[in-house]
Design a protein around this motif. Structure first.
Motif, PDB file in Angstrom:
ATOM      1  N   THR A   1     -64.100  -7.450  37.235  1.00  0.00           N
ATOM      2  CA  THR A   1     -64.694  -6.941  38.473  1.00  0.00           C
ATOM      3  C   THR A   1     -63.672  -7.076  39.593  1.00  0.00           C
ATOM      4  OG1 THR A   1     -65.616  -9.101  39.073  1.00  0.00           O
ATOM      5  CG2 THR A   1     -67.000  -7.661  37.720  1.00  0.00           C
ATOM      6  N   TYR A   2     -63.929  -6.368  40.659  1.00  0.00           N
ATOM      7  CA  TYR A   2     -63.102  -6.539  41.848  1.00  0.00           C
ATOM      8  C   TYR A   2     -64.019  -6.715  43.057  1.00  0.00           C
ATOM      9  CZ  TYR A   2     -64.096  -1.579  42.730  1.00  0.00           C
ATOM     10  OH  TYR A   2     -64.729  -0.362  42.953  1.00  0.00           O
ATOM     11  N   THR A   3     -63.459  -7.291  44.101  1.00  0.00           N
ATOM     12  CA  THR A   3     -64.241  -7.596  45.298  1.00  0.00           C
ATOM     13  C   THR A   3     -64.073  -6.483  46.328  1.00  0.00           C
ATOM     14  OG1 THR A   3     -63.939  -9.968  44.928  1.00  0.00           O
ATOM     15  CG2 THR A   3     -64.627  -9.280  47.134  1.00  0.00           C
ATOM     16  N   LYS A   4     -65.199  -6.040  46.843  1.00  0.00           N
ATOM     17  CA  LYS A   4     -65.193  -5.006  47.885  1.00  0.00           C
ATOM     18  C   LYS A   4     -65.997  -5.515  49.078  1.00  0.00           C
ATOM     19  CE  LYS A   4     -66.235  -0.117  48.721  1.00  0.00           C
ATOM     20  NZ  LYS A   4     -66.768   1.133  48.129  1.00  0.00           N
TER      21      LYS A   4
ATOM     22  N   THR B   1     -66.244  -2.843  36.696  1.00  0.00           N
ATOM     23  CA  THR B   1     -65.313  -1.753  36.360  1.00  0.00           C
ATOM     24  C   THR B   1     -65.624  -1.108  35.022  1.00  0.00           C
ATOM     25  OG1 THR B   1     -63.787  -3.262  35.224  1.00  0.00           O
ATOM     26  CG2 THR B   1     -63.468  -2.952  37.600  1.00  0.00           C
ATOM     27  N   ASP B   2     -66.588  -1.642  34.287  1.00  0.00           N
ATOM     28  CA  ASP B   2     -66.863  -1.219  32.909  1.00  0.00           C
ATOM     29  C   ASP B   2     -65.672  -1.473  31.992  1.00  0.00           C
ATOM     30  OD1 ASP B   2     -69.431  -0.394  33.530  1.00  0.00           O
ATOM     31  OD2 ASP B   2     -68.806   1.646  34.012  1.00  0.00           O
ATOM     32  N   ARG B   3     -64.835  -2.434  32.363  1.00  0.00           N
ATOM     33  CA  ARG B   3     -63.696  -2.825  31.535  1.00  0.00           C
ATOM     34  C   ARG B   3     -63.746  -4.349  31.336  1.00  0.00           C
ATOM     35  NH1 ARG B   3     -64.108   1.674  30.872  1.00  0.00           N
ATOM     36  NH2 ARG B   3     -62.542   3.354  30.988  1.00  0.00           N
TER      37      ARG B   3
ATOM     38  N   VAL C   1     -57.165 -13.298  22.623  1.00  0.00           N
ATOM     39  CA  VAL C   1     -56.867 -13.627  21.232  1.00  0.00           C
ATOM     40  C   VAL C   1     -55.551 -14.398  21.188  1.00  0.00           C
ATOM     41  CG1 VAL C   1     -56.354 -12.748  18.933  1.00  0.00           C
ATOM     42  CG2 VAL C   1     -58.052 -11.588  20.334  1.00  0.00           C
ATOM     43  N   GLY C   2     -55.577 -15.603  20.637  1.00  0.00           N
ATOM     44  CA  GLY C   2     -54.351 -16.359  20.438  1.00  0.00           C
ATOM     45  C   GLY C   2     -53.554 -16.613  21.698  1.00  0.00           C
ATOM     46  N   GLY C   3     -54.218 -16.827  22.828  1.00  0.00           N
ATOM     47  CA  GLY C   3     -53.525 -17.106  24.074  1.00  0.00           C
ATOM     48  C   GLY C   3     -53.033 -15.873  24.813  1.00  0.00           C
ATOM     49  N   ARG C   4     -53.369 -14.700  24.325  1.00  0.00           N
ATOM     50  CA  ARG C   4     -52.995 -13.446  24.981  1.00  0.00           C
ATOM     51  C   ARG C   4     -54.256 -12.631  25.225  1.00  0.00           C
ATOM     52  NH1 ARG C   4     -49.310 -16.090  25.714  1.00  0.00           N
ATOM     53  NH2 ARG C   4     -47.158 -15.865  24.979  1.00  0.00           N
ATOM     54  N   CYS C   5     -54.179 -11.652  26.119  1.00  0.00           N
ATOM     55  CA  CYS C   5     -55.355 -10.831  26.383  1.00  0.00           C
ATOM     56  C   CYS C   5     -54.980  -9.353  26.423  1.00  0.00           C
ATOM     57  CB  CYS C   5     -56.057 -11.249  27.672  1.00  0.00           C
ATOM     58  SG  CYS C   5     -55.154 -10.934  29.180  1.00  0.00           S
ATOM     59  N   GLY C   6     -55.989  -8.526  26.197  1.00  0.00           N
ATOM     60  CA  GLY C   6     -55.835  -7.081  26.239  1.00  0.00           C
ATOM     61  C   GLY C   6     -57.016  -6.468  26.963  1.00  0.00           C
ATOM     62  N   LEU C   7     -56.980  -5.138  27.122  1.00  0.00           N
ATOM     63  CA  LEU C   7     -58.024  -4.414  27.857  1.00  0.00           C
ATOM     64  C   LEU C   7     -58.952  -3.719  26.880  1.00  0.00           C
ATOM     65  CD1 LEU C   7     -58.813  -3.760  30.833  1.00  0.00           C
ATOM     66  CD2 LEU C   7     -57.514  -1.621  30.571  1.00  0.00           C
ATOM     67  N   MET C   8     -60.269  -3.815  27.147  1.00  0.00           N
ATOM     68  CA  MET C   8     -61.297  -3.222  26.297  1.00  0.00           C
ATOM     69  C   MET C   8     -62.299  -2.497  27.182  1.00  0.00           C
ATOM     70  SD  MET C   8     -63.957  -5.240  23.728  1.00  0.00           S
ATOM     71  CE  MET C   8     -62.656  -5.780  22.613  1.00  0.00           C
ATOM     72  N   ASP C   9     -62.855  -1.347  26.674  1.00  0.00           N
ATOM     73  CA  ASP C   9     -63.862  -0.634  27.461  1.00  0.00           C
ATOM     74  C   ASP C   9     -65.259  -1.116  27.095  1.00  0.00           C
ATOM     75  OD1 ASP C   9     -64.675   0.650  25.124  1.00  0.00           O
ATOM     76  OD2 ASP C   9     -63.611   2.515  25.572  1.00  0.00           O
ATOM     77  N   ASN C  10     -66.285  -0.519  27.729  1.00  0.00           N
ATOM     78  CA  ASN C  10     -67.659  -0.980  27.503  1.00  0.00           C
ATOM     79  C   ASN C  10     -68.262  -0.445  26.211  1.00  0.00           C
ATOM     80  OD1 ASN C  10     -67.867   1.624  28.353  1.00  0.00           O
ATOM     81  ND2 ASN C  10     -69.372   1.241  29.974  1.00  0.00           N
ATOM     82  N   ASN C  11     -67.465   0.276  25.411  1.00  0.00           N
ATOM     83  CA  ASN C  11     -67.876   0.714  24.080  1.00  0.00           C
ATOM     84  C   ASN C  11     -67.194  -0.104  22.986  1.00  0.00           C
ATOM     85  OD1 ASN C  11     -69.614   2.889  24.893  1.00  0.00           O
ATOM     86  ND2 ASN C  11     -67.766   4.066  25.398  1.00  0.00           N
ATOM     87  N   CYS C  12     -66.621  -1.247  23.411  1.00  0.00           N
ATOM     88  CA  CYS C  12     -65.928  -2.163  22.500  1.00  0.00           C
ATOM     89  C   CYS C  12     -64.670  -1.558  21.890  1.00  0.00           C
ATOM     90  CB  CYS C  12     -66.859  -2.641  21.381  1.00  0.00           C
ATOM     91  SG  CYS C  12     -68.293  -3.557  21.972  1.00  0.00           S
TER      92      CYS C  12
END
Length: 320
Positions: A239-242, A262-264, A269-280
């Motif tokens: 999310t972001y602040t507005k 943001t629907d994101r 995983v394993g100390g790293r992260c990635g971007l995923m949408d709301n459809n997995c």
């Protein structure tokens, strides 16, 4: 008139005796101080560990310290000497078994913490505690497993990789070991691979195991079948602040911060992260140390050096 002998100069022999006595007295004092400050605390610490940590579980057993800092175990009721030459500062007791590891002359064996008697003579380079009736020991650089009588149940064929005392433990009939390349797998009580040594790390549970390979985690059963090919460490909504302006009926103006979804999502995983949408759907691989939303279409992604930053759009694409 004869001179006064009270102030007569002492002979050389008397001076020599005084000097020798002074040196001896000083040496004894220094040695006594050394014993009081160095040896006594260590002895006390070791004795405290014997009884406070439950290394002897029978109140009739006493540990008698010898001159070489080893211990003799004696039954105070019968007078029987049950064990000798025990180094208790190298002793480890199993939380679920009466047999504990002891050290004697640089070798490991097992003693019975209730009887004080040696169950398996000290003959191994390293030894781990008993679990579910089996214990791992090292011989000629390889790990094998013994039963409580000292019989080799699983041959010496697993390499030693600096494993701590908390490893080589059987739980629900399963034990994590590694092959010669350091890859982890799971064996049963017969020493058979039930999960092949193909993974960087493994956590075992009653009905399945979580395995990690190349930073990704999977859920597998004990037949080696993959139950879930993508296991997350964590998932959080981005999310972001507005800031919004609010005017009440009297015309007074105030500002409030709202969290805008943001629907994101950032998956970890394993100390790293990635971007995923709301459809997995994974929009990026887990390449980043952190991801934050700037707005609904822009995301700040921090690289694993924790200094460099890139910008992603809401499809996970790099903004050039």
């Amino acid at each position: 008139m004869k001179p006064n002998n009270f102030f007569k100069k002492p002979s050389r022999s008397i001076v020599r005796r005084i000097l020798i006595f002074t040196v001896i007295a000083f040496t004894i004092s220094v040695f006594t101080i050394y014993l009081c400050t160095s040896l006594s605390p260590r002895k006390k610490e070791c004795k405290d560990r014997i009884y406070e940590n439950g290394l002897l579980l029978n109140d009739n057993l006493v540990a008698i310290e010898q001159k070489d800092n080893t211990y003799t175990i004696k039954n105070s009721i019968t007078g029987e000497i049950t064990s000798e030459n025990i180094q208790f500062d190298w002793t480890q007791l199993s939380p679920n078994d009466s047999l504990g590891v002891f050290c004697s002359n640089g070798k490991r064996g097992y003693y019975n913490s209730y009887t004080g008697k040696i169950a398996i003579p000290a003959q191994y380079r390293r030894a781990w505690v008993f679990s579910e009736g089996l214990a791992g020991v090292q011989k000629d650089g390889k790990i094998g497993f013994l039963d409580s009588r000292g019989n080799v149940v699983i041959d010496f064929r697993f390499p030693y990789h600096g494993n701590p005392l908390s490893e080589f433990i059987f739980k629900n009939g399963h034990c994590i070991v590694a092959d010669t390349l350091g890859m982890c797998g799971v064996i049963n009580r017969k020493g058979q691979w039930i999960i092949k040594p193909e993974y960087d790390d493994i956590e075992t549970f009653k009905e399945y195991a979580i395995v990690r390979k190349s930073g990704l985690r999977m859920q597998v059963d004990y037949n080696g079948k993959v139950l879930n090919a993508f296991i997350l460490d964590d998932l959080n909504e981005l999310t972001y602040t507005k800031q919004e302006r609010i005017t009440n009926k009297d015309g007074d103006v105030s500002y409030i911060n709202r969290e805008i979804p943001t629907d994101r999502f950032a998956y970890h995983v394993g100390g790293r992260c990635g971007l995923m949408d709301n459809n997995c759907q994974r929009l990026t691989e887990p390449l980043y140390a952190n991801i934050e939303a700037i707005n609904g279409n822009m995301f700040r992604a921090t690289l694993p050096d924790y200094t460099s930053i890139v910008i992603l759009n809401n499809k996970g694409q790099l903004i050039q």
